[in-house]
Structures are given as C-alpha cells and as structure tokens.
Scaffold this motif. Structure first.
Motif, PDB file in Angstrom:
ATOM      1  N   PHE A 160       0.808  -1.195  -0.266  1.00 56.00           N
ATOM      2  CA  PHE A 160      -0.031  -0.236   0.116  1.00 56.00           C
ATOM      3  C   PHE A 160       0.829   1.110  -0.517  1.00 56.00           C
ATOM      4  N   PRO A 161       0.714   2.360  -0.654  1.00 54.31           N
ATOM      5  CA  PRO A 161       1.053   3.497  -0.499  1.00 54.31           C
ATOM      6  C   PRO A 161       0.826   4.335   0.843  1.00 54.31           C
ATOM      7  N   SER A 162       2.131   4.860   1.513  1.00 50.20           N
ATOM      8  CA  SER A 162       1.517   5.740   2.537  1.00 50.20           C
ATOM      9  C   SER A 162       2.357   7.183   2.300  1.00 50.20           C
ATOM     10  N   ASN A 163       1.551   8.118   3.052  1.00 49.02           N
ATOM     11  CA  ASN A 163       2.676   9.775   3.223  1.00 49.02           C
ATOM     12  C   ASN A 163       3.496   9.888   5.268  1.00 49.02           C
ATOM     13  N   ARG A 164       2.768   8.960   5.236  1.00 51.31           N
ATOM     14  CA  ARG A 164       3.488   8.915   6.775  1.00 51.31           C
ATOM     15  C   ARG A 164       4.420   9.342   7.121  1.00 51.31           C
ATOM     16  N   LEU A 165       5.590   9.690   6.216  1.00 53.27           N
ATOM     17  CA  LEU A 165       6.792  10.733   6.877  1.00 53.27           C
ATOM     18  C   LEU A 165       6.530  11.898   6.200  1.00 53.27           C
ATOM     19  N   ASP A 166       5.546  12.375   5.482  1.00 54.14           N
ATOM     20  CA  ASP A 166       5.525  13.747   4.944  1.00 54.14           C
ATOM     21  C   ASP A 166       3.819  13.653   4.417  1.00 54.14           C
ATOM     22  N   SER A 167       3.156  13.623   5.596  1.00 55.33           N
ATOM     23  CA  SER A 167       1.543  13.804   5.608  1.00 55.33           C
ATOM     24  C   SER A 167       1.278  15.013   4.998  1.00 55.33           C
ATOM     25  N   GLY A 168       2.371  15.913   5.121  1.00 56.73           N
ATOM     26  CA  GLY A 168       1.641  17.562   4.762  1.00 56.73           C
ATOM     27  C   GLY A 168       1.855  18.084   3.486  1.00 56.73           C
ATOM     28  N   SER A 169       2.496  16.657   2.144  1.00 55.03           N
ATOM     29  CA  SER A 169       3.049  16.978   0.919  1.00 55.03           C
ATOM     30  C   SER A 169       2.274  16.161   0.158  1.00 55.03           C
ATOM     31  N   LEU A 170       1.046  16.932  -0.678  1.00 49.32           N
ATOM     32  CA  LEU A 170       0.555  15.902  -2.016  1.00 49.32           C
ATOM     33  C   LEU A 170       1.519  14.754  -2.140  1.00 49.32           C
ATOM     34  N   TYR A 171       2.587  14.810  -2.753  1.00 48.46           N
ATOM     35  CA  TYR A 171       3.369  13.800  -3.076  1.00 48.46           C
ATOM     36  C   TYR A 171       4.215  13.169  -2.096  1.00 48.46           C
ATOM     37  N   GLY A 172       4.177  12.954  -0.845  1.00 52.16           N
ATOM     38  CA  GLY A 172       4.717  12.357  -0.055  1.00 52.16           C
ATOM     39  C   GLY A 172       4.841  10.787   0.303  1.00 52.16           C
ATOM     40  N   TYR A 173       4.202  10.712  -0.886  1.00 58.40           N
ATOM     41  CA  TYR A 173       3.063   9.372  -0.222  1.00 58.40           C
ATOM     42  C   TYR A 173       4.829   7.709  -1.141  1.00 58.40           C
ATOM     43  N   ASN A 174       4.649   6.652  -0.183  1.00 58.11           N
ATOM     44  CA  ASN A 174       6.079   6.111  -0.799  1.00 58.11           C
ATOM     45  C   ASN A 174       5.233   3.984  -0.619  1.00 58.11           C
ATOM     46  N   LEU A 175       5.951   3.661  -1.121  1.00 58.70           N
ATOM     47  CA  LEU A 175       4.692   1.832  -1.229  1.00 58.70           C
ATOM     48  C   LEU A 175       5.674   1.181  -0.015  1.00 58.70           C
ATOM     49  N   TYR A 176       5.136   0.694   1.079  1.00 60.53           N
ATOM     50  CA  TYR A 176       4.698   0.148   2.056  1.00 60.53           C
ATOM     51  C   TYR A 176       4.321  -1.586   1.913  1.00 60.53           C
ATOM     52  N   LEU A 177       5.265  -2.120   2.732  1.00 59.76           N
ATOM     53  CA  LEU A 177       4.306  -3.908   3.049  1.00 59.76           C
ATOM     54  C   LEU A 177       4.561  -3.781   4.428  1.00 59.76           C
ATOM     55  N   MET A 178       3.058  -4.919   4.980  1.00 56.41           N
ATOM     56  CA  MET A 178       2.527  -4.925   6.136  1.00 56.41           C
ATOM     57  C   MET A 178       2.650  -6.729   5.784  1.00 56.41           C
ATOM     58  N   GLY A 179       1.944  -7.222   7.314  1.00 56.76           N
ATOM     59  CA  GLY A 179       1.410  -8.438   7.340  1.00 56.76           C
ATOM     60  C   GLY A 179       0.244  -8.857   7.007  1.00 56.76           C
ATOM     61  N   PRO A 180      -0.507  -9.466   6.890  1.00 53.84           N
ATOM     62  CA  PRO A 180      -1.909  -9.857   6.415  1.00 53.84           C
ATOM     63  C   PRO A 180      -2.760  -8.655   7.896  1.00 53.84           C
ATOM     64  N   ASP A 181      -2.771  -9.209   8.867  1.00 54.61           N
ATOM     65  CA  ASP A 181      -2.952  -8.895  10.273  1.00 54.61           C
ATOM     66  C   ASP A 181      -2.610  -7.405  10.396  1.00 54.61           C
ATOM     67  N   GLY A 182      -1.961  -6.895   9.771  1.00 53.82           N
ATOM     68  CA  GLY A 182      -2.077  -4.986   9.784  1.00 53.82           C
ATOM     69  C   GLY A 182      -0.871  -4.750  10.578  1.00 53.82           C
ATOM     70  N   GLU A 183      -0.383  -3.673  10.474  1.00 59.39           N
ATOM     71  CA  GLU A 183       0.148  -2.688  11.955  1.00 59.39           C
ATOM     72  C   GLU A 183      -0.229  -3.163  12.812  1.00 59.39           C
ATOM     73  N   SER A 184       1.090  -3.118  13.858  1.00 60.96           N
ATOM     74  CA  SER A 184       0.907  -3.051  15.048  1.00 60.96           C
ATOM     75  C   SER A 184       2.122  -2.647  15.848  1.00 60.96           C
TER      76      SER A 184
END
Length: 379
Positions: A160-184
C-alpha cells in the motif's frame, strides 16, 4: 478493433430498481452480464449495468464468483458492494458512517474477504472486511494517509502507499509492505520505495516477486517547457505518472512506460498485472483521452490499446486473464463494462542475426615491388 453493441440492463427492465438506492441492492444482473459474446476475433465490449447510480472500481474475485465495486450512496459518499458474476442480486458489504467514504476494494487470494480504503477516521486508512459483511478491521496505524492496498498472491503481504513520513505533502507517498493482520506497535510496515514522485496503486506480479505501481517520473536534472515560453525542472508538479516495477525486496525501481518519444506526453494510472505475467493494464491518457491500454511487463514492446472510446478507466483483469473489467464515463455517470476476446497482436518476429563480416585476402599488386632502403651505417 470492433466495438460491438453492448448488452445492458435498463431500469425499465428491472422494476425493482425504481425503489431508489435500496433498489440497487436488488440489481438483478441476470444474464445480461454473462451472455456469451458473439464469436469473433476482435475484442468484444459489453456493459454490465445501465442506470443513473455511479459504479466504480470493478474488481473480480480470484474464484471467479463475485465482482466488488464502489457504489455511490449519495453525493460523494460511497460503500463497497459485491455482485455475483453468475447472476443474482447485488449486496452491500460495508456500512460506513454517513460522513465517510469506502472505496477501491481488492480481494484476498481466497476470495473470503476484501481490503478497502475508508475515511471514517478523517484520513485514508486500509481496512479489511469479510465477504459476508460484519465488523471491519483497521490495518494501518501510522499518522497520515494510506491508500489503495493489495494482497500478494500468497496472501502473506499487503502492499500500500502511505505519506506517513511527509503527511503534509501532496507528493509525499511511498510504498510499504505489512502482514495480513495489519500493523501494530511491534510490527510496523516496511518501506520499499524511496521516490519523490508519489508512488501509488501497487499491483503484484503473479509470482509475487515484483510490485508494479505508478509514480511521477521526476527528474530535476531535466528541463521541461511549461508554456508561454517558460521552462522548469521536471519536478513532481511538472512530470507525469508512469508505470514502474520494484522487487518485493526493494531496490531501484524499473520504469516500464513513457520510454519512447511517442509516449512523451502520455500518462498512465490504475495499473493491474495480468494473470499470465506478460502485461500490465493501465488507464492511459493520450491526447486528452483516457483508454485502457496494455503495457509490456518487461518494457520491451510498445503499449497495446484495448478501448477506443476515449472515456474509459480503472481496468482490472479477471482471474483467468480472459477479460478486463473497467469503467466508462458518460455524461457525468460512471458504469462498469467488460472487454473480452482480447485482441493482442503477437510480438514482432525477432530480427535475423547479422552475419559477421568476412574478409578476403587482398591480391598482390602486379609489378616490381620497391625494396626498402638499406639502413645507413656510421663510418
């Protein structure tokens, strides 16, 4: 390609649809969607639904039994519905708060649950919900927004893409991987791209080794014309979305589209990898018209055009690779269509290898050859 006359359901043919949005739940897709296409060698097109309710994001299930869609429930608000591909009534799966939107469903490999994006927490987050409905589970936890998510073929990872490291930027997204149970707190998602072109809409190769996505082809070492004789570096604002792929282990992404001079002004969005691994279907914008095209997953062949109406988008392959589901915009409405009997030209024949040059000895020149002068000796 020949655009055949579509078969469609109309409200006059389905009296149950006259009950407003609740009637949508009774969309008897009946045999319309599933009449066999007339035998032909050209790509065939047929409309799934013909109504005034906006349907979007069509996604067939891996087992071939269902298609999930995003359906309007009023204004810009939406929920996720599923319709049986074999014919029958549509059924609402999500039940978001009145102020929230649910969108972009994707299936788990076993077809028993769906991923989708919801705005119920005032930001875009990834959720999972069983096919039969029930309580949705939030999978992403970090600040910022997380968008379109998809399972790996074996169900062990979610991209999934997320802008967690630059949430204020329109172009701050990058791709991430997580397990099927989600993040913790103990298992945060792992970042796999580090690009400034806002990577998004990940789709997996059938073997699970690659993830294709779209990102702006940012290159600040190059200059582009921006109109009225003005120029700028090719930043995120002045670049276009192209198709890339990256190894599931990370590394340098490989660009697959926009590589030829003829594609310089084209833009690609909404990629989906074909089950045979050869193609990535995209919505390509060419000369201000959107159509479904195929991009070679190896980046070697030119793209292949599938639709020609100029108002088509959001393609998704069927599990058997024989159809592409997509949407068509018409006068402010969006409806689901299917392309089948896909006409894909064969790859060009390989050029014959050039024979290495042969050399012949040069015949000696007739006549008396001049003898080299004898070296002088010192006296």
């Amino acid at each position: 390609m020949i655009l055949t006359r579509p078969t469609s359901i109309t409200r006059t043919e389905l009296p149950s649809l006259t009950h407003g949005l609740h009637g949508v739940a009774a969309l008897a897709i009946v045999a319309v969607l599933f009449l066999p296409a007339a035998p032909a060698r050209a790509t065939q097109f047929r409309q799934v639904l013909a109504d005034t309710v906006r349907e979007s994001d069509p996604t067939p299930s891996p087992d071939g039994k269902w298609v999930a869609i995003t359906m309007a429930k009023g204004g810009t608000l939406t929920d996720i519905w599923v319709m049986p591909i074999g014919g029958g009534e549509a059924r609402q799966v999500t039940d978001e708060p009145d102020s929230a939107r649910a969108m972009t469903p994707t299936w788990a490999p076993d077809s028993k649950s769906l991923l989708y994006i919801s705005t119920r927490d005032r930001q875009y987050s990834v959720y999972s919900i069983p096919l039969e409905g029930g309580e949705a589970k939030k999978l992403t936890r970090a600040a910022g927004s997380s968008r379109f998510a998809s399972y790996s073929p074996d169900g062990s990872l979610i991209a999934f893409p997320s802008n967690r490291l630059d949430s204020g930027s329109l172009y701050g997204y990058n791709l991430y991987l997580m397990g099927p149970d989600g993040e913790s707190s103990d298992h945060e998602a792992r970042q796999i791209t580090k690009m400034n072109g806002s990577p998004g809409h990940p789709t997996w190769s059938p073997d699970g080794k690659w993830i294709a996505f779209v990102s702006k082809d940012v290159d600040t070492t190059k200059v582009v014309n921006i109109g009225s004789g003005m120029q700028s570096t090719r930043s995120a604002i002045f670049s276009l979305f192209r198709v890339f792929k990256v190894s599931v282990d990370g590394g340098k992404p490989i660009q697959l589209s926009g590589l030829r001079p003829s594609e310089e002004k084209d833009e690609d969005v909404w990629p989906t990898w074909s089950p045979d691994g050869k193609w990535i279907a995209v919505a390509k914008r060419v000369n201000n018209k959107n159509d479904v095209w195929l991009v070679d997953a190896e980046g070697k062949r030119p793209p292949v055009q599938i639709t020609t109406t100029g108002n088509s988008s959001k393609p998704t392959w069927s599990a058997d690779g024989k159809e592409i589901w997509y949407t068509l915009f018409d006068k402010g409405n969006e409806d689901v269509w299917v392309a089948s009997d896909l006409t894909i030209p064969p790859p060009p024949a390989p050029r014959p290898a050039k024979k290495p040059p042969t050399f012949k000895p040069v015949p000696a020149t007739k006549g008396t050859a001049t003898k080299p002068a004898a070296p002088k000796t010192k006296r």
